[in-house]
Design a protein around this motif. Structure first.
Motif, PDB file in Angstrom:
ATOM      1  N   PRO A 129      -4.097 -30.391 -81.436  1.00  0.00           N
ATOM      2  CA  PRO A 129      -3.865 -29.492 -82.569  1.00  0.00           C
ATOM      3  C   PRO A 129      -5.160 -29.078 -83.259  1.00  0.00           C
ATOM      4  CG  PRO A 129      -3.459 -31.744 -83.249  1.00  0.00           C
ATOM      5  CD  PRO A 129      -3.796 -31.794 -81.784  1.00  0.00           C
ATOM      6  N   VAL A 130      -5.236 -27.814 -83.603  1.00  0.00           N
ATOM      7  CA  VAL A 130      -6.297 -27.316 -84.467  1.00  0.00           C
ATOM      8  C   VAL A 130      -5.628 -27.032 -85.807  1.00  0.00           C
ATOM      9  CG1 VAL A 130      -7.993 -25.499 -84.879  1.00  0.00           C
ATOM     10  CG2 VAL A 130      -7.568 -26.312 -82.531  1.00  0.00           C
ATOM     11  N   TRP A 131      -5.862 -27.908 -86.778  1.00  0.00           N
ATOM     12  CA  TRP A 131      -5.168 -27.760 -88.058  1.00  0.00           C
ATOM     13  C   TRP A 131      -5.699 -26.557 -88.823  1.00  0.00           C
ATOM     14  CZ3 TRP A 131      -1.245 -30.432 -87.099  1.00  0.00           C
ATOM     15  CH2 TRP A 131      -1.288 -31.742 -86.657  1.00  0.00           C
ATOM     16  N   VAL A 132      -4.784 -25.697 -89.232  1.00  0.00           N
ATOM     17  CA  VAL A 132      -5.115 -24.578 -90.132  1.00  0.00           C
ATOM     18  C   VAL A 132      -4.558 -24.975 -91.490  1.00  0.00           C
ATOM     19  CG1 VAL A 132      -4.928 -22.112 -90.566  1.00  0.00           C
ATOM     20  CG2 VAL A 132      -4.941 -22.966 -88.199  1.00  0.00           C
ATOM     21  N   HIS A 133      -5.454 -25.282 -92.406  1.00  0.00           N
ATOM     22  CA  HIS A 133      -5.020 -25.886 -93.662  1.00  0.00           C
ATOM     23  C   HIS A 133      -4.457 -24.847 -94.623  1.00  0.00           C
ATOM     24  CE1 HIS A 133      -6.358 -29.915 -92.787  1.00  0.00           C
ATOM     25  NE2 HIS A 133      -7.452 -29.413 -92.259  1.00  0.00           N
ATOM     26  N   PRO A 134      -3.384 -25.209 -95.321  1.00  0.00           N
ATOM     27  CA  PRO A 134      -2.824 -24.306 -96.331  1.00  0.00           C
ATOM     28  C   PRO A 134      -3.731 -24.205 -97.543  1.00  0.00           C
ATOM     29  CG  PRO A 134      -1.727 -26.428 -96.410  1.00  0.00           C
ATOM     30  CD  PRO A 134      -2.663 -26.479 -95.232  1.00  0.00           C
ATOM     31  N   HIS A 135      -3.382 -23.302 -98.445  1.00  0.00           N
ATOM     32  CA  HIS A 135      -4.137 -23.139 -99.693  1.00  0.00           C
ATOM     33  C   HIS A 135      -3.530 -24.060-100.748  1.00  0.00           C
ATOM     34  CE1 HIS A 135      -6.673 -19.632 -98.639  1.00  0.00           C
ATOM     35  NE2 HIS A 135      -5.720 -19.447 -97.745  1.00  0.00           N
ATOM     36  N   PHE A 136      -4.365 -24.910-101.312  1.00  0.00           N
ATOM     37  CA  PHE A 136      -3.895 -25.911-102.267  1.00  0.00           C
ATOM     38  C   PHE A 136      -3.988 -25.356-103.683  1.00  0.00           C
ATOM     39  CE2 PHE A 136      -4.267 -29.810-104.844  1.00  0.00           C
ATOM     40  CZ  PHE A 136      -3.142 -30.490-104.398  1.00  0.00           C
TER      41      PHE A 136
END
Length: 486
Positions: A129-136
């Motif tokens: 997996p290549v994590w695409v991080h959400p906007h916090f």
């Protein structure tokens, strides 16, 4: 197509008219062998409709095409090329979708705010997996979906990625720019898979957020039991375009799916599709009107902060499902866990989700005026009586980006490899070997292969002390964590 037809329901009716005597599963023989005490609770008609699909609803050759006809009608209803029914919920559907796009050792972009079922798919498949991080959102302590620019950056850094898995709507009702993400994915000639588990209703009313199939998604997974009128475990995954081979998708689903599919699930999916095509606009329109009035009333309750369109915009959400009520309760001096527990015990009102900050209630077209009035009255009581609740220790809420952990191993290798259980404070800096998901909603704080951070440990331990449940960890108390053995 003739959407007045319901091939599965019609086949159940035909079975009963014929009076078939079956000497194969199910063993209860359409209720004849069921304990009367069970029938008294579950009902005779449910067991009467529990019929084997092959040599029951259809012959062994599937010559009548009962299920395939129902799937074709579903695809037509929502603007897909093909639809596949699943009787194991979207937990199976999303795994089938993932392994149709990427295989063992291959990269797949995955939105890190994914449900634990997605992480399970990553582990089982051996996908990298290549994590695409959400906007916090630091004020709300809430994650909004990643944006097209985030996906572009991830694809530029990982040109060998096979596709993207996006979650929209989130558990709290915020929605991604699916069309924008689809454009980016297609520019790089990779498919976009959307886990739209909370979005089964979206195709059927223009005032709801965009439905993934309408804005370029290649493969969309929906949990019809969540926001539709089908029974639990009812899921459909929809395919459009040529980026995902339908034969491959069918074979992957066959690999994971049950060989004893429930006709109860199929029939409820069939009937719900007919209802939505014939009445969906009217039913959902009325639900939106009722919910609009409820939102106004909830927004006026002191101590409750109802999330609204103020979260939309760059760095926030692209759209918001108005049928999702996300209510921050921190101003009452309590946690969302306490609020949810109190509503259940004192008012017999069960909310769908709760975390340290908020509760979430999802409304559907089935929620009439009396049900909404009861919810509103219960929320008013909560605000008035919250001072009587026990004061719990504060939760160490993680600062922005502190849960964006380094991925040091393939999740499959970390999960299945040698592991040891160590005190939580000694796990910091070690590689996680288990999934750790506060539930509900079930988005993991730790996934196998990630390097455990101190902020994550503080958040989990303080959360458990304040009522957080972590049912999938080996030690739900969070006193210890399972990590890869040295």
């Amino acid at each position: 197509m003739d959407h007045a037809r319901t091939p599965v329901l019609e086949a159940v009716e035909a079975f009963h008219r014929r009076g078939d005597v079956v000497f194969g599963p199910p063993g209860h023989r359409q209720g004849l062998g069921v304990d009367p005490r069970v029938l008294a609770v579950l009902g005779e008609r449910m067991f009467a409709a529990d019929i084997l699909t092959l040599n029951g609803l259809d012959d062994r050759r599937e010559s009548q095409g009962v299920v395939s006809q129902a799937e074709e009608l579903m695809a037509d209803a929502v603007g897909a090329d093909k639809a596949f029914f699943s009787t194991c919920g979207s937990s199976l559907s999303v795994k089938s979708a993932m392994i149709s796009v990427a295989g063992p050792g291959e990269k797949l972009l995955v939105s890190r705010n994914a449900h634990k079922s997605v992480i399970a798919g990553v582990i089982i498949s051996g996908i990298d997996p290549v994590w695409v991080h959400p906007h916090f959102d630091a004020r709300l302590h809430l994650a909004h979906p990643p944006e097209p620019a985030d996906v572009r950056a991830a694809l530029q850094a990982n040109p060998d990625a096979k596709g993207m898995l996006l979650i929209s709507p989130t558990d709290w009702g915020t929605c991604a720019d699916i069309g924008g993400v689809a454009d980016v994915c297609h520019e790089f000639d990779v498919p976009l898979v959307v886990d739209e588990a909370w979005g089964a209703h979206l195709p059927f009313h223009p005032d709801l957020p965009e439905w993934g199939m309408n804005v370029g998604a290649d493969l969309v997974v929906t949990s019809v039991h969540k926001m539709g009128g089908a029974i639990e475990q009812s899921s459909v995954f929809h395919l459009k375009g040529g980026r995902v081979d339908p034969d491959v998708l069918s074979a992957r689903e066959d690999l994971l799916g049950t060989t004893s599919s429930s006709p109860l699930v199929y029939a409820s999916l069939d009937g719900w599709r007919r209802q939505m095509v014939e009445q969906g606009g009217e039913l959902l329109g009325a639900a939106l009107e009722r919910t609009g009035r409820l939102r106004e009333a909830v927004a006026g309750i002191e101590g409750l902060e109802l999330m609204g369109r103020e979260v939309l915009g760059t760095g926030g959400a692209f759209e918001l499902d108005p049928l999702a009520l996300t209510i921050d309760v921190r101003a009452l001096g309590i946690s969302g866990f306490q609020a949810g527990d109190w509503l259940r015990s004192a008012c017999q009102v069960d909310v769908g989700s709760a975390d340290t900050c908020r509760i979430g209630a999802r409304l559907t077209y089935a929620d009439d005026e009396s049900r909404l009035a009861r919810l509103l009255d219960s929320l008013r009581r909560l605000a008035a009586e919250s001072g009587t609740l026990e004061e719990l220790p504060p939760v160490q809420l993680p600062p922005p980006h502190s849960l964006e952990l380094e991925n040091a191993m393939l999740p499959r290798d970390a999960f299945f490899g040698p592991a040891e259980q160590v005190p939580a404070e000694q796990a910091v800096g070690r590689i996680a070997a288990e999934v750790v998901s506060p539930y509900p909603p079930g988005v993991p704080v730790l996934t196998p292969g990630e390097v455990v951070g101190a902020e994550a440990v503080d958040y989990l331990r303080s959360g458990v002390a304040a009522g957080m449940l972590v049912p999938d960890a080996a030690d739900g108390s969070m006193e210890t964590l399972r990590v890869v053995a040295r």
